[in-house]
Motif scaffolding. Structure first.
Motif, PDB file in Angstrom:
ATOM      1  N   THR A 300      39.934  55.312  60.648  1.00  0.00           N
ATOM      2  CA  THR A 300      39.399  54.469  61.722  1.00  0.00           C
ATOM      3  C   THR A 300      38.099  55.034  62.283  1.00  0.00           C
ATOM      4  O   THR A 300      37.349  54.323  62.950  1.00  0.00           O
ATOM      5  CB  THR A 300      40.423  54.360  62.870  1.00  0.00           C
ATOM      6  OG1 THR A 300      40.766  55.680  63.317  1.00  0.00           O
ATOM      7  CG2 THR A 300      41.681  53.639  62.419  1.00  0.00           C
ATOM      8  N   THR A 301      37.815  56.306  62.014  1.00  0.00           N
ATOM      9  CA  THR A 301      36.612  56.955  62.550  1.00  0.00           C
ATOM     10  C   THR A 301      35.443  56.928  61.579  1.00  0.00           C
ATOM     11  O   THR A 301      34.420  57.571  61.815  1.00  0.00           O
ATOM     12  CB  THR A 301      36.933  58.416  62.918  1.00  0.00           C
ATOM     13  OG1 THR A 301      37.396  59.107  61.746  1.00  0.00           O
ATOM     14  CG2 THR A 301      37.995  58.479  63.995  1.00  0.00           C
ATOM     15  N   ASN A 362      35.594  53.300  64.726  1.00  0.00           N
ATOM     16  CA  ASN A 362      36.341  53.125  65.977  1.00  0.00           C
ATOM     17  C   ASN A 362      36.281  51.697  66.521  1.00  0.00           C
ATOM     18  O   ASN A 362      36.394  51.471  67.723  1.00  0.00           O
ATOM     19  CB  ASN A 362      35.836  54.104  67.050  1.00  0.00           C
ATOM     20  CG  ASN A 362      35.951  55.543  66.627  1.00  0.00           C
ATOM     21  OD1 ASN A 362      36.935  55.914  65.984  1.00  0.00           O
ATOM     22  ND2 ASN A 362      34.954  56.350  66.947  1.00  0.00           N
ATOM     23  N   ASN A 396      44.840  55.832  61.223  1.00  0.00           N
ATOM     24  CA  ASN A 396      44.421  56.443  62.471  1.00  0.00           C
ATOM     25  C   ASN A 396      44.694  57.941  62.415  1.00  0.00           C
ATOM     26  O   ASN A 396      45.824  58.380  62.575  1.00  0.00           O
ATOM     27  CB  ASN A 396      45.184  55.794  63.637  1.00  0.00           C
ATOM     28  CG  ASN A 396      44.564  56.104  64.976  1.00  0.00           C
ATOM     29  OD1 ASN A 396      43.775  57.037  65.096  1.00  0.00           O
ATOM     30  ND2 ASN A 396      44.928  55.330  65.975  1.00  0.00           N
ATOM     31  N   LEU A 400      41.932  57.667  67.654  1.00  0.00           N
ATOM     32  CA  LEU A 400      40.903  56.710  68.024  1.00  0.00           C
ATOM     33  C   LEU A 400      41.124  55.392  67.303  1.00  0.00           C
ATOM     34  O   LEU A 400      41.926  55.291  66.391  1.00  0.00           O
ATOM     35  CB  LEU A 400      39.523  57.272  67.694  1.00  0.00           C
ATOM     36  CG  LEU A 400      39.129  58.544  68.456  1.00  0.00           C
ATOM     37  CD1 LEU A 400      37.787  59.042  67.949  1.00  0.00           C
ATOM     38  CD2 LEU A 400      39.077  58.294  69.946  1.00  0.00           C
ATOM     39  N   GLY A 401      40.371  54.378  67.687  1.00  0.00           N
ATOM     40  CA  GLY A 401      40.497  53.075  67.031  1.00  0.00           C
ATOM     41  C   GLY A 401      40.923  52.022  68.025  1.00  0.00           C
ATOM     42  O   GLY A 401      41.945  52.155  68.683  1.00  0.00           O
TER      43      GLY A 401
END
Length: 423
Positions: A300-301, A362, A396, A400-401
């Protein structure tokens, strides 16, 4: 005292298709002669699967076949399946609108149901009179109905028309009042078919909240049929998945929803699409997501790059392309469109093209997603998207996300695309 609210044992329902006669006096006589001798009907073929996509060979079909399950008191159970799977037939058997051909249903408690628009209402009676009629059918006393009358009218939002015959109601008003009656009157089991789709979004949300309160707050059993997977997932923890009249699985609702979608257009799952879709003006050849697919999914990053590659075959007024992002449960989350003409008429000569869109890190929550691609001509806007799909999973890894709303819809441009062009 048993904690089982509903138990189905080997429940099957057989329906006859088409005409009830053979179409021949001679064959009708043979059928009658076989019947009085206790012989099998010589002109019927029993045992066909209830598959609406295939042509029947006989004139009998099993709408339901060998259904077994147990539902505990206080459970909220969702029933899912494609059109014609047997969901409504099962509810009609549970509510004793029709009887099973084989097997039996064992239930404990009174049942309030909302199966079709107008079910249980007399069209010539007013809304007020129908409330008392429904309560009487459930075996309630007049004072019990009066105790809940104001709550029913307030929830339905049809107070102004409560003394108007319901035959003059719109379908939405009908459903509002019918649901309010079913949810507020004294019953141990509440059964609701997908008629809530008739109501507006605000009322649907209100109904889901009420059913949640009925199940968790009052300890009543709820059976809910819907094609709205976000709603059914939010309300129900347990589910039934029906397919062609048979019970595929009975268990965790989220697992059943995943199975349901995985058997549809979400197969095959790949991060790359290669083909040759289009017409004499424009072709789409390749669609992919990169960097290269990691073993357990994208992070997700990490920025996600969405690439489209194709060819313009003839001069065009303008090239448009983009994609729609769908959730695992097939809800539209975002739509991205790039217009090559940038607001003015611009001739695009024959050439190969490659566009790269970026989904910033994110932005999406961990989960599974599908991307459906569009490409076409400005103003003409003939889009090509059939079978042009890719799939990806986000993991994840550090908390974050951002999370999308469960009912996130709408064709809004949520991402600003970064693109490159290669001739």
């Amino acid at each position: 005292m048993s904690d089982i609210a509903i138990k189905a044992e080997n429940v099957s329902k057989l329906y006859q298709l088409g005409e009830f006669t053979t179409g021949s006096l001679n064959k009708d006589f043979e059928r009658w002669w076989a019947k009085i001798r206790g012989k099998e009907d010589p002109f019927l073929m029993v045992g066909e699967v209830n598959d609406r996509t295939s042509k029947a060979k006989g004139n009998l079909v099993w709408s339901l076949k060998d259904i077994d399950f147990e539902i505990k008191k206080g459970e909220a159970v969702g029933i899912i399946g494609r059109n014609g799977a047997g969901k409504s037939t099962l509810l009609k058997i549970l509510t004793k609108v029709t009887s099973p051909t084989t097997g039996k249903i064992i239930g404990e408690g009174r049942i309030a149901s909302l199966l079709e628009v107008g079910t249980g209402f007399h069209p010539e009676l007013t809304g007020r009179e129908n409330i008392f009629l429904n309560g009487a059918i459930l075996g309630m006393k007049k004072w019990e109905i009066l105790k809940r009358f104001d709550d029913i009218v307030e929830f339905s939002g049809v107070e102004r028309y409560i003394d108007t015959p319901v035959k003059r109601y719109s379908s939405g008003m009908y459903v509002r009042l019918a649901f309010a009656v079913a949810a507020h009157l004294e019953s141990e089991i509440l059964i609701v078919d997908e008629v809530l789709a008739v109501g507006d979004a605000e009322f649907q949300k209100k109904c889901i909240g009420k059913m949640n309160d009925v199940s968790k707050g009052q300890g009543r059993t709820v059976l809910f049929v819907s094609h709205h997977m976000a709603a059914i997932s939010a309300l129900c923890t347990t589910g039934l998945y029906l397919k062609n009249g048979r019970l595929v699985d009975f268990g965790n609702m989220n697992n059943l929803i995943t199975t349901y979608f995985n058997e549809g257009k979400l197969k095959p799952k790949s991060t790359v699409w290669t083909g040759n879709e289009g017409d004499d003006n424009i072709k789409l050849y390749n669609c992919s997501i990169f960097p290269a697919k990691p073993e357990n999914g994208f992070s997700t990053t990490t920025d996600l790059m969405i690439e489209m590659e194709g060819e313009v075959l003839k001069p065009l007024l303008g090239l448009i392309m983009g994609f729609t992002l769908w959730s695992e449960h097939d809800y539209e989350l975002a739509y991205v469109l790039y217009d090559d003409a940038e607001g003015s008429v611009k001739t695009v000569n024959p050439q190969y093209f490659k566009k790269v869109f970026k989904i910033p890190a994110n932005t999406l929550a961990a989960g599974k997603y599908r991307i459906e691609f569009d490409v076409g001509i400005q103003y003409v806007k003939r889009v090509i998207h059939d079978n042009c799909d890719i799939f990806f999973t986000l993991v994840n890894k550090d908390g974050l996300g951002r999370k999308f709303p469960a009912e996130g819809r709408g064709r809004t441009s949520m991402f600003r695309p970064n693109w490159t062009v290669k001739s």
